[in-house]
Design an enzyme around this catalytic site. Structure first.
Site, short mmCIF file in Angstrom:
data_model
loop_
_atom_site.label_atom_id
_atom_site.label_comp_id
_atom_site.label_asym_id
_atom_site.label_seq_id
_atom_site.Cartn_x
_atom_site.Cartn_y
_atom_site.Cartn_z
N HIS A 191 -23.01 -6.84 -10.76
CA HIS A 191 -22.60 -5.62 -11.43
C HIS A 191 -23.74 -4.63 -11.55
O HIS A 191 -23.58 -3.44 -11.33
CB HIS A 191 -22.11 -5.94 -12.83
CG HIS A 191 -20.66 -6.14 -12.84
ND1 HIS A 191 -20.09 -7.36 -12.99
CD2 HIS A 191 -19.66 -5.26 -12.67
CE1 HIS A 191 -18.80 -7.22 -12.93
NE2 HIS A 191 -18.51 -5.96 -12.74
N GLU A 432 -0.56 3.49 -0.30
CA GLU A 432 -1.39 2.32 -0.03
C GLU A 432 -0.57 1.08 0.30
O GLU A 432 -1.10 -0.01 0.39
CB GLU A 432 -2.35 2.04 -1.20
CG GLU A 432 -1.73 2.16 -2.56
CD GLU A 432 -2.74 2.22 -3.70
OE1 GLU A 432 -3.89 1.83 -3.50
OE2 GLU A 432 -2.35 2.66 -4.79
N ASP A 456 -6.41 -0.69 -0.16
CA ASP A 456 -5.20 -1.48 -0.34
C ASP A 456 -4.29 -1.41 0.88
O ASP A 456 -3.62 -2.38 1.22
CB ASP A 456 -4.43 -1.00 -1.58
CG ASP A 456 -4.88 -1.75 -2.83
OD1 ASP A 456 -5.49 -2.83 -2.67
OD2 ASP A 456 -4.62 -1.28 -3.95
N CYS A 503 -8.65 8.71 0.49
CA CYS A 503 -9.72 8.21 -0.36
C CYS A 503 -9.94 6.75 0.04
O CYS A 503 -9.30 6.26 0.94
CB CYS A 503 -9.39 8.36 -1.84
SG CYS A 503 -7.85 7.60 -2.34
#
Lengths: 578, 98
Positions: A191, A432, A456, A503
């Site tokens: 992270h 998507e 996706d 995107c």
């Protein structure tokens, strides 16, 4: 002067004072329990293991959502390690037969593995000690009941030195004075790495357990290109790096020069470059990089960092901030794109195939109270600037109509309450799933725009769960089926006279820029940091050449060959960078 | 039938060696079968169903591993496990793409 080598995860150089964050690494002393307490101690261990497994699962989901690829897979390995029977047996034996406390059992068992890996000659495999330290730390934190949240603030320009940092710590960093991040553990998928990059802070992770040797206020240099941390650098080194910092500044100025230039191809086609953002403060980076707007404002972070569900006001406040900061540029707010597993207090059992399950718009339509709060906030914010709303993962017309109905209900409510909103708020969907591409001619009659979400789309087109390491290698953006669907979507949107943006990671990867232009896309939404590079490509190529490339690709049926061709074309464009 | 051991030799093909992710992949496949799975490397023998064990082989690129599968579905399991080791290469490739 000492130099520590770690993993370079976010580029850049900084020279500043060390700020050693107390890593609260609990000291585990050798303590025993009485025979009567064995069962209770075993239960405590089992609970801690469960909780840690849950934490790791969450990390995996978050990383996969943020990065959309196999970065999450490392956590899958961590999960497997926590569940390892051998490990569990050894821990249980230590408690049952040696009467160790759970903490001591953990530290004993892990010490063996950590020491083993620290001695492995192969440098890459040696890094695995970090995986064990990571899990050990999680377990000890849970067993000691350590507080997971720390607030990181600095009074002077500082480089944070920590064992590890959690996502909420990263998100709450003092952005004025903190100039760099160094952590003992972690890899490119950690992270700290992801967030540091988003914040454009130089970061080096996985340095190993040397940090206790560094004192607060010692001068440090962090080299985020080479993955180096230099402690108490000598004059010469400081000079050399100051030079580099100066060069960085120059590059920034150069990029800033690019900022005000339009993304127009050599033959005059304008490409609109927008930015994907997650945190409100990223609006600064958008302005800095010359984004034409926010093409994708993800709203999930509002939920992930919180302990209770965000109120309408919480939503409204962050939206208005971004709208203000974006100074009139268009902003597309995407409604919540999370799975049932992420919504707190909802008591929904974990799903077997969460990607095919109750997530995103499906979840919002089930959980309408929460959905209404978000939509109302978006409507209220819509008078403050050029705002659109976008629904994620729409797979049927019915879903779109339900969502739009909710929206018009809310408009009526607001009207009755004399609260201002933009009645002409533009509504769009994220495309998507293949079903929405196939039905796009119909969708186009009811919406104003689409945004093709490639991460996706690839997953659903190829039926590959990116988080499943068994099939992850099948995940490929260059697959001809994926490219055909993107082409279909672009063509349908054109025919239906609605706007189309792409995107997702494909848009921000320079390898695909020419192909996407060639396929007819004129609007891309990418990570802010990718904008200058993509803009440079746009300004170098001609749309005609891109169309020729797209035509060649259309005749190819092998993903790897397509990728090779695209790379080759990029290389020809910028021979110096190759 | 059913209890003879199937023995296969494989060379770790990927540059980064048998690190956490490939080990995870291997163990996940091994656990799908009833048979007992063991791996040996230079005389060291570990369980193929424990990720910790598999990682402690510290097998780097080019290491020869011997996979020993014993049990009712040994043949299928052994084939699947050899395949999974070959797939490590793609794991590395994917990484480079990022």
């Amino acid at each position: 002067m000492r130099v520590f080598q770690g993993i370079a995860v976010s580029p850049g150089v900084a020279i500043a004072k060390a700020m050693v964050v107390d890593d609260k690494q609990p000291k585990v002393s050798r303590r025993f329990i009485s025979r009567a307490n064995v069962e209770a101690e075993l239960k405590r261990l089992a609970d801690a293991m469960d909780l840690v497994a849950e934490q790791i699962q969450t990390s995996q989901d978050e990383v996969a959502t943020e990065l959309g690829d196999q970065y999450g897979a490392i956590f899958s390995a961590h999960l497997q390690m926590v569940r390892d029977e051998k490990l569990n047996e050894s821990l249980i034996d230590s408690i049952r037969y040696r009467h160790y406390t759970a903490e001591y059992a953990v530290s004993q068992s892990f010490a063996r593995y950590i020491q083993f890996f620290e001695r492995v000659p192969n440098p890459f495999l040696r890094e695995r000690a970090g995986d064990f330290r990571d899990i050990e730390q999680r377990l000890l934190n849970v067993l000691f009941g350590a507080d997971a949240k720390r607030k990181l603030a600095a009074k002077q320009p500082s480089i944070v030195i920590a064992h590890d940092l959690t996502p909420s710590e990263m998100a709450n960093l003092d952005r004025v004075n903190i100039r760099g991040i160094v952590t003992e553990v972690g890899g490119p998928g950690s992270h700290s790495a992801i967030v540091a990059e988003a914040l454009e802070l130089p970061a080096v992770v996985g340095v190993g357990s040397h940090l206790r040797e560094i004192q607060t206020d010692t001068t440090l240099i962090i080299d985020g290109h080479q993955g180096r941390v230099i402690v108490q650098p000598d004059e010469e080194t400081i000079l050399r790096y100051e030079n580099e910092v100066e060069q960085q500044r120059q590059t920034k100025i150069k990029l800033r020069g690019l900022r005000d230039l339009p993304a127009v191809t050599a033959d005059g086609e304008t490409i609109t470059l927008m930015a994907n953002i997650e945190f409100p403060h990223e609006a600064d980076a958008c302005i800095e990089r010359g984004a034409s707007g926010v093409g994708l404002y993800r709203t999930e972070f509002l939920y992930l960092g919180q302990e209770s569900e965000p109120t309408e006001e919480d939503h409204y406040q962050v939206y208005s901030k971004v709208i203000r900061d974006m100074q009139g540029s268009p902003i597309v707010i995407r409604t919540l794109d999370l799975g049932a597993d992420k919504i707190f207090g909802d008591g929904h059992p974990p799903e077997q195939n969460p990607f095919l399950g109750l997530r995103s718009i499906r979840l919002s339509l089930r959980n309408t109270d929460q959905f209404r709060r978000q939509l109302r906030a978006i409507l209220r914010a819509s008078v403050l600037g050029d705002v659109s709303v976008m629904f994620p993962l729409v797979s049927t017309l019915h879903e779109l109509r339900q969502a739009k109905m909710l929206l018009s209900d809310l408009m009526e409510d607001l009207e009755e309450q004399s609260i201002a909103f933009n009645r002409d708020l533009k509504v769009g969907i994220m495309v998507e799933v293949p079903s929405s591409v196939i039905m796009l001619d119909r969708f186009a009659q009811e919406i104003d725009f689409i945004s093709i979400g490639t991460n996706d789309l690839v997953q659903y087109t190829l039926a590959v769960d990116r988080n499943n390491p068994d099939v992850a290698p099948l995940y490929n953006s260059c697959d001809p089926a994926v490219l055909r669907l993107i082409q279909m979507a672009v063509d349908s949107a054109r025919k239906g006279d609605i706007d189309v943006t792409l995107c997702g990671q494909m848009g921000g990867n320079p390898v695909y820029t020419m192909l996407l232009i060639g396929m007819g896309l004129r609007s891309l939404s990418v990570t802010p940091s990718a904008i200058p590079e993509i803009k440079q490509i746009c300004r170098t190529v001609s749309a005609q050449k891109c169309r020729e490339l797209a035509t060649r690709v259309r005749d190819m049926d092998n993903a790897w060959e397509i990728k090779r061709l695209l790379r080759e074309n990029l290389r020809q464009l910028f021979p110096d960078d190759a | 039938m059913g209890d003879e051991s199937i023995i296969r030799k494989v060379i770790v093909p990927n540059r980064q060696g048998l690190h956490a992710r490939p080990a995870n992949l291997f163990v996940k496949v091994a656990m799908q079968y009833q048979s007992q799975v063991e791996i040996t490397r230079d005389g060291l023998k570990v369980s193929g169903k424990s990720i910790l064990d598999v990682m402690t082989l510290a097998a780097e690129h080019g290491t020869e591993l011997t996979i020993i599968v014993t049990g009712p579905d040994a043949e299928v399991a052994a084939n699947a496990l050899v395949d999974v080791v070959k797939r490590f290469i793609e794991e590395d490739d994917e990484e480079n793409e990022l």
